[in-house]
Motif scaffolding. Structure first.
Motif, PDB file in Angstrom:
ATOM      1  N   MET A 282     -13.411 106.370  20.076  1.00 50.23           N
ATOM      2  CA  MET A 282     -13.961 107.667  19.723  1.00 50.23           C
ATOM      3  C   MET A 282     -13.642 107.929  18.256  1.00 50.23           C
ATOM      4  O   MET A 282     -12.483 107.897  17.858  1.00 50.23           O
ATOM      5  CB  MET A 282     -13.369 108.753  20.609  1.00 50.23           C
ATOM      6  N   ARG A 283     -14.684 108.180  17.507  1.00 55.94           N
ATOM      7  CA  ARG A 283     -14.538 108.454  16.085  1.00 55.94           C
ATOM      8  C   ARG A 283     -15.173 109.816  15.813  1.00 55.94           C
ATOM      9  O   ARG A 283     -16.220 110.124  16.365  1.00 55.94           O
ATOM     10  CB  ARG A 283     -15.240 107.386  15.251  1.00 55.94           C
TER      11      ARG A 283
ATOM     12  N   HIS B  78     -19.140 107.812  19.940  1.00 53.54           N
ATOM     13  CA  HIS B  78     -18.443 107.355  21.149  1.00 53.54           C
ATOM     14  C   HIS B  78     -18.979 105.975  21.493  1.00 53.54           C
ATOM     15  O   HIS B  78     -20.192 105.807  21.647  1.00 53.54           O
ATOM     16  CB  HIS B  78     -18.708 108.332  22.298  1.00 53.54           C
ATOM     17  N   GLN B  79     -18.079 104.986  21.562  1.00 54.61           N
ATOM     18  CA  GLN B  79     -18.493 103.623  21.855  1.00 54.61           C
ATOM     19  C   GLN B  79     -17.656 103.053  22.989  1.00 54.61           C
ATOM     20  O   GLN B  79     -16.448 103.282  23.044  1.00 54.61           O
ATOM     21  CB  GLN B  79     -18.303 102.720  20.633  1.00 54.61           C
TER      22      GLN B  79
ATOM     23  N   ASN C 257     -11.349 110.192  30.283  1.00 55.26           N
ATOM     24  CA  ASN C 257     -11.884 108.947  30.843  1.00 55.26           C
ATOM     25  C   ASN C 257     -11.279 107.715  30.188  1.00 55.26           C
ATOM     26  O   ASN C 257     -11.034 106.705  30.860  1.00 55.26           O
ATOM     27  CB  ASN C 257     -13.403 108.911  30.717  1.00 55.26           C
ATOM     28  N   ALA C 258     -11.038 107.770  28.881  1.00 61.48           N
ATOM     29  CA  ALA C 258     -10.446 106.625  28.183  1.00 61.48           C
ATOM     30  C   ALA C 258      -9.043 106.331  28.706  1.00 61.48           C
ATOM     31  O   ALA C 258      -8.606 105.177  28.723  1.00 61.48           O
ATOM     32  CB  ALA C 258     -10.416 106.882  26.679  1.00 61.48           C
ATOM     33  N   ALA C 259      -8.350 107.370  29.161  1.00 62.29           N
ATOM     34  CA  ALA C 259      -7.014 107.170  29.733  1.00 62.29           C
ATOM     35  C   ALA C 259      -7.092 106.406  31.048  1.00 62.29           C
ATOM     36  O   ALA C 259      -6.087 105.851  31.500  1.00 62.29           O
ATOM     37  CB  ALA C 259      -6.321 108.516  29.935  1.00 62.29           C
ATOM     38  N   ARG C 260      -8.276 106.371  31.651  1.00 58.03           N
ATOM     39  CA  ARG C 260      -8.488 105.644  32.914  1.00 58.03           C
ATOM     40  C   ARG C 260      -9.617 104.624  32.722  1.00 58.03           C
ATOM     41  O   ARG C 260     -10.517 104.508  33.544  1.00 58.03           O
ATOM     42  CB  ARG C 260      -8.844 106.633  34.023  1.00 58.03           C
ATOM     43  N   ALA C 261      -9.549 103.887  31.604  1.00 58.41           N
ATOM     44  CA  ALA C 261     -10.628 102.961  31.235  1.00 58.41           C
ATOM     45  C   ALA C 261     -10.877 101.905  32.299  1.00 58.41           C
ATOM     46  O   ALA C 261     -12.020 101.519  32.532  1.00 58.41           O
ATOM     47  CB  ALA C 261     -10.327 102.306  29.890  1.00 58.41           C
ATOM     48  N   ASP C 262      -9.823 101.438  32.972  1.00 57.13           N
ATOM     49  CA  ASP C 262     -10.032 100.432  34.022  1.00 57.13           C
ATOM     50  C   ASP C 262     -10.935 100.986  35.115  1.00 57.13           C
ATOM     51  O   ASP C 262     -11.865 100.318  35.564  1.00 57.13           O
ATOM     52  CB  ASP C 262      -8.693  99.996  34.634  1.00 57.13           C
ATOM     53  N   GLU C 263     -10.657 102.212  35.508  1.00 60.44           N
ATOM     54  CA  GLU C 263     -11.422 102.856  36.582  1.00 60.44           C
ATOM     55  C   GLU C 263     -12.814 103.284  36.110  1.00 60.44           C
ATOM     56  O   GLU C 263     -13.811 103.088  36.800  1.00 60.44           O
ATOM     57  CB  GLU C 263     -10.642 104.064  37.077  1.00 60.44           C
ATOM     58  N   LYS C 264     -12.881 103.864  34.935  1.00 55.87           N
ATOM     59  CA  LYS C 264     -14.133 104.452  34.457  1.00 55.87           C
ATOM     60  C   LYS C 264     -15.078 103.449  33.793  1.00 55.87           C
ATOM     61  O   LYS C 264     -16.292 103.594  33.858  1.00 55.87           O
ATOM     62  CB  LYS C 264     -13.849 105.587  33.465  1.00 55.87           C
TER      63      LYS C 264
END
Length: 160
Positions: free
Chosen positions: A120-121, A136-137, A105-112
């Motif tokens: 993510m830590r 997760h923030q 999802n982070a790879a598609r942050a604009d969409e998601k």
């Protein structure tokens, strides 16, 4: 109104930065997750108990027992959870799944997430690879997700 928003932002920024950096957890990359999964797979641990403390948007304490790689019980805040489908996410492989989903999802942050930055830590157990602590923030939004494994105990396999 713009001035009020800027002042509010200036007041909130230190709290956001404190939360972001005070966790002491390292930001993880996909390769960190891949190595942790590999360590877990190599460990060949199929029977264990763990206690997980949840924080962020969900709170509570979970106690999970896993036999032959499958969750056999889950107790949340002292109450047995009777639905087996609720147990799976709290096995170690089940705990890896949301981390992978978060990377996807982070790879598609604009969409998601409307372009919000996703952080993510995680701290993985050095020998077994399970996620000991995860945060997760989505910056600028409420709803952090956090868990800490406070106890991990290998248990003897049951006779077949």
């Amino acid at each position: 109104m713009l001035v009020g928003g800027a002042i509010a932002g200036a007041i909130l920024l230190p709290f956001v930065l404190l939360r972001l950096f005070a966790s002491g957890l390292p930001v993880i990359k996909q390769s960190d997750l891949d190595r942790a999964i590999e360590r877990w797979t190599r460990s060949d641990v199929d029977d264990y108990r763990l206690t997980v403390v949840l924080g962020g948007r969900q709170t509570g304490e979970l106690q999970v027992e896993v036999r032959r790689g499958a969750a056999t019980s889950l107790v949340r805040n002292g109450v047995a959870v009777p639905q087996p489908r609720a147990w799976l996410p709290w096995t170690v492989p089940g705990m890896f799944e949301p981390l992978q989903t978060d990377f996807d999802n982070a790879a598609r942050a604009d969409e998601k997430f409307g372009g919000a930055e996703v952080v993510m830590r995680c701290e993985f157990d050095e020998s077994l690879g399970y996620p000991k602590r995860y945060l997760h923030q989505i910056l600028g939004r409420h709803g952090d997700l956090e868990w800490t494994v406070t106890r991990f105990e290998r248990i003897a396999p049951e006779p077949r």
